[in-house]
Write a protein that holds these residues in place. Sequence first.
Motif, PDB file in Angstrom:
ATOM      1  N   PHE A 144     -58.953  -9.660 -68.941  1.00  0.00           N
ATOM      2  CA  PHE A 144     -60.147  -8.894 -68.568  1.00  0.00           C
ATOM      3  C   PHE A 144     -60.637  -9.271 -67.173  1.00  0.00           C
ATOM      4  CE2 PHE A 144     -61.132  -8.794 -73.367  1.00  0.00           C
ATOM      5  CZ  PHE A 144     -60.386  -7.636 -73.527  1.00  0.00           C
ATOM      6  N   VAL A 145     -60.654 -10.575 -66.879  1.00  0.00           N
ATOM      7  CA  VAL A 145     -61.110 -11.038 -65.566  1.00  0.00           C
ATOM      8  C   VAL A 145     -60.197 -10.518 -64.466  1.00  0.00           C
ATOM      9  CG1 VAL A 145     -61.363 -13.091 -64.110  1.00  0.00           C
ATOM     10  CG2 VAL A 145     -62.326 -13.085 -66.414  1.00  0.00           C
ATOM     11  N   ASP A 146     -58.897 -10.579 -64.691  1.00  0.00           N
ATOM     12  CA  ASP A 146     -57.932 -10.125 -63.686  1.00  0.00           C
ATOM     13  C   ASP A 146     -58.098  -8.645 -63.361  1.00  0.00           C
ATOM     14  OD1 ASP A 146     -56.884 -12.651 -63.540  1.00  0.00           O
ATOM     15  OD2 ASP A 146     -55.133 -12.217 -64.805  1.00  0.00           O
ATOM     16  N   ARG A 147     -58.599  -7.881 -64.323  1.00  0.00           N
ATOM     17  CA  ARG A 147     -58.760  -6.441 -64.131  1.00  0.00           C
ATOM     18  C   ARG A 147     -60.178  -6.038 -63.724  1.00  0.00           C
ATOM     19  NH1 ARG A 147     -54.726  -7.850 -66.566  1.00  0.00           N
ATOM     20  NH2 ARG A 147     -52.778  -6.659 -66.706  1.00  0.00           N
ATOM     21  N   GLY A 148     -61.009  -7.037 -63.432  1.00  0.00           N
ATOM     22  CA  GLY A 148     -62.363  -6.741 -62.973  1.00  0.00           C
ATOM     23  C   GLY A 148     -63.188  -6.000 -63.994  1.00  0.00           C
ATOM     24  N   ALA A 149     -62.985  -6.311 -65.261  1.00  0.00           N
ATOM     25  CA  ALA A 149     -63.700  -5.615 -66.328  1.00  0.00           C
ATOM     26  C   ALA A 149     -65.201  -5.882 -66.265  1.00  0.00           C
ATOM     27  CB  ALA A 149     -63.161  -6.057 -67.693  1.00  0.00           C
ATOM     28  N   CYS A 150     -65.983  -4.937 -66.770  1.00  0.00           N
ATOM     29  CA  CYS A 150     -67.411  -5.183 -66.986  1.00  0.00           C
ATOM     30  C   CYS A 150     -67.619  -5.392 -68.481  1.00  0.00           C
ATOM     31  CB  CYS A 150     -68.269  -4.047 -66.449  1.00  0.00           C
ATOM     32  SG  CYS A 150     -68.090  -2.466 -67.291  1.00  0.00           S
ATOM     33  N   PHE A 151     -68.699  -6.068 -68.830  1.00  0.00           N
ATOM     34  CA  PHE A 151     -68.917  -6.494 -70.207  1.00  0.00           C
ATOM     35  C   PHE A 151     -70.262  -6.000 -70.725  1.00  0.00           C
ATOM     36  CE2 PHE A 151     -65.759  -9.227 -68.487  1.00  0.00           C
ATOM     37  CZ  PHE A 151     -64.934  -9.588 -69.550  1.00  0.00           C
TER      38      PHE A 151
ATOM     39  N   ASP B 263     -55.888 -16.033 -72.977  1.00  0.00           N
ATOM     40  CA  ASP B 263     -55.143 -15.010 -72.239  1.00  0.00           C
ATOM     41  C   ASP B 263     -55.884 -13.680 -72.220  1.00  0.00           C
ATOM     42  OD1 ASP B 263     -53.157 -16.822 -71.754  1.00  0.00           O
ATOM     43  OD2 ASP B 263     -51.800 -16.073 -73.312  1.00  0.00           O
ATOM     44  N   GLN B 264     -56.561 -13.368 -73.323  1.00  0.00           N
ATOM     45  CA  GLN B 264     -57.317 -12.111 -73.383  1.00  0.00           C
ATOM     46  C   GLN B 264     -58.451 -12.104 -72.357  1.00  0.00           C
ATOM     47  OE1 GLN B 264     -59.958 -11.352 -76.788  1.00  0.00           O
ATOM     48  NE2 GLN B 264     -58.956  -9.357 -77.030  1.00  0.00           N
ATOM     49  N   TYR B 265     -59.198 -13.203 -72.280  1.00  0.00           N
ATOM     50  CA  TYR B 265     -60.273 -13.283 -71.282  1.00  0.00           C
ATOM     51  C   TYR B 265     -59.708 -13.219 -69.870  1.00  0.00           C
ATOM     52  CZ  TYR B 265     -64.068 -14.206 -74.567  1.00  0.00           C
ATOM     53  OH  TYR B 265     -65.015 -14.083 -75.549  1.00  0.00           O
ATOM     54  N   GLN B 266     -58.572 -13.890 -69.652  1.00  0.00           N
ATOM     55  CA  GLN B 266     -57.960 -13.850 -68.326  1.00  0.00           C
ATOM     56  C   GLN B 266     -57.528 -12.434 -67.969  1.00  0.00           C
ATOM     57  OE1 GLN B 266     -57.559 -16.869 -66.240  1.00  0.00           O
ATOM     58  NE2 GLN B 266     -57.606 -15.080 -64.882  1.00  0.00           N
TER      59      GLN B 266
ATOM     60  N   PHE C  30     -64.109 -17.652 -67.219  1.00  0.00           N
ATOM     61  CA  PHE C  30     -64.825 -16.434 -67.618  1.00  0.00           C
ATOM     62  C   PHE C  30     -66.323 -16.597 -67.421  1.00  0.00           C
ATOM     63  CE2 PHE C  30     -67.090 -14.357 -71.228  1.00  0.00           C
ATOM     64  CZ  PHE C  30     -66.990 -13.051 -70.782  1.00  0.00           C
ATOM     65  N   ARG C  31     -66.841 -17.783 -67.760  1.00  0.00           N
ATOM     66  CA  ARG C  31     -68.270 -18.053 -67.577  1.00  0.00           C
ATOM     67  C   ARG C  31     -68.637 -17.962 -66.096  1.00  0.00           C
ATOM     68  NH1 ARG C  31     -68.279 -22.873 -69.439  1.00  0.00           N
ATOM     69  NH2 ARG C  31     -68.389 -23.978 -67.454  1.00  0.00           N
TER      70      ARG C  31
END
Length: 411
Positions: A90-97, A85-88, A130-131
């Motif tokens: 971040f992905v949903d919010r267009g985060a950069c890593f 859920d945490q990765y989802q 996420f990958r």
Amino acid sequence: MPKKELIKKLAELAVKVGANVQKDQVVVIRTSTETKALAREIAEQAYLAGAKRVHVQWNDEYVSHQTLLHASLEELQNVPKYLVDQYQYFVDRGACFISIASPIPGLNKDVDSNKSQKSGIAMQKAVSFFREFLMGNKSQWTIVSEPNKVWAKQVFPELDEDKAVEKLWDAILNASRVTEKNDPILEWKEHNAILLAHNQVLNNYNFKQLHFKNSLGTDLVVELVKNHVWAGGGETAANGAYFNPNIPTEENFTMPYKWGTRGKVFATKPLNYQGKLIDKFWLEFKDGKVIDFYAEKENEALTNLLDTDEGSRYIGEIALISHDSPISNTDILFLNTLFDENASCHMALGRAYPMNIKNGVNLEMSELVKHGYNNSMVHSDFMFGSEDMEIIGLTQDGKEVQVFSKGNFVI
């Protein structure tokens, strides 16, 4: 430890050039407890660049080691929903890593390779979305490094710990183009321009295949996908932000045709995989697939890497780097793929990058696969370049072109 000002410069480089954090963007720092100094500075620089929120995903290599040693295989394959859920989120919010590498080579030498493999596969399956998000450049991502005492001592065994850490800091900063007197952001702009120009030369040749040979025994033909694209240096994310995935980087790389690699390749540097150092190994390919292999050290770890999934016995990347290049010329074996891969020609077992084929980032996986794209849960680079590497490129109309002579670009 280097002056705080140099760490600040590296952090600013990671934020502004590496990830190119956009205003009001969510930023995720993926790091270990070995890298607190750089992580804290990156967090501050990200906020100064306009980040909406900075999240830090901490990991401790020693706790992870104990978990692999003592937890059951069944438990290791149980990926908690909150992590997915945490990765989802971040992905949903267009985060950069922004990832900070600080490996402890060989830490897991006493761990059952089967446990490492199975737990890794379970995690990869659980966060496959996420990958695809990262490798498809749906947002920006980058990786930098900070030393730790164990890693530094392995790189410089003749020095005491403090001196070794100081020397490794110097090597990391120099390779990342960060010095007391320079402007790293300007220097990276110039460096990217050079790499992009070289990409254009390679793209203009539009090679059908590359033939690698050296005195160690490498004799390998790598076919390239049709409409392949050479990349290296900066890339453009789906949101339009220009970013640099690797700090440092010296490579020009593209996509092999999945079923078109044949011959034998000998690695020239160790591969740090899941905390185990695979060394002195070779692979033999037929129709793109590894059909035979051997490693003098950690052969079981190499076996597990190759047996991860159907795509892990095929390659997804081929990268060219002159032997006479900045990181190679330091003559330092970093025991860290981020640096060692930028000192040598390398290839990656496993997943390819969609951007290495024309319009690839806009294609569905099924379409990419039809073009000869290799899909896998792993993407593991290993180095095979040498000072006597010869590379002959074959153009689409059958013309042979000398690409490398005596380890270096000649085009």
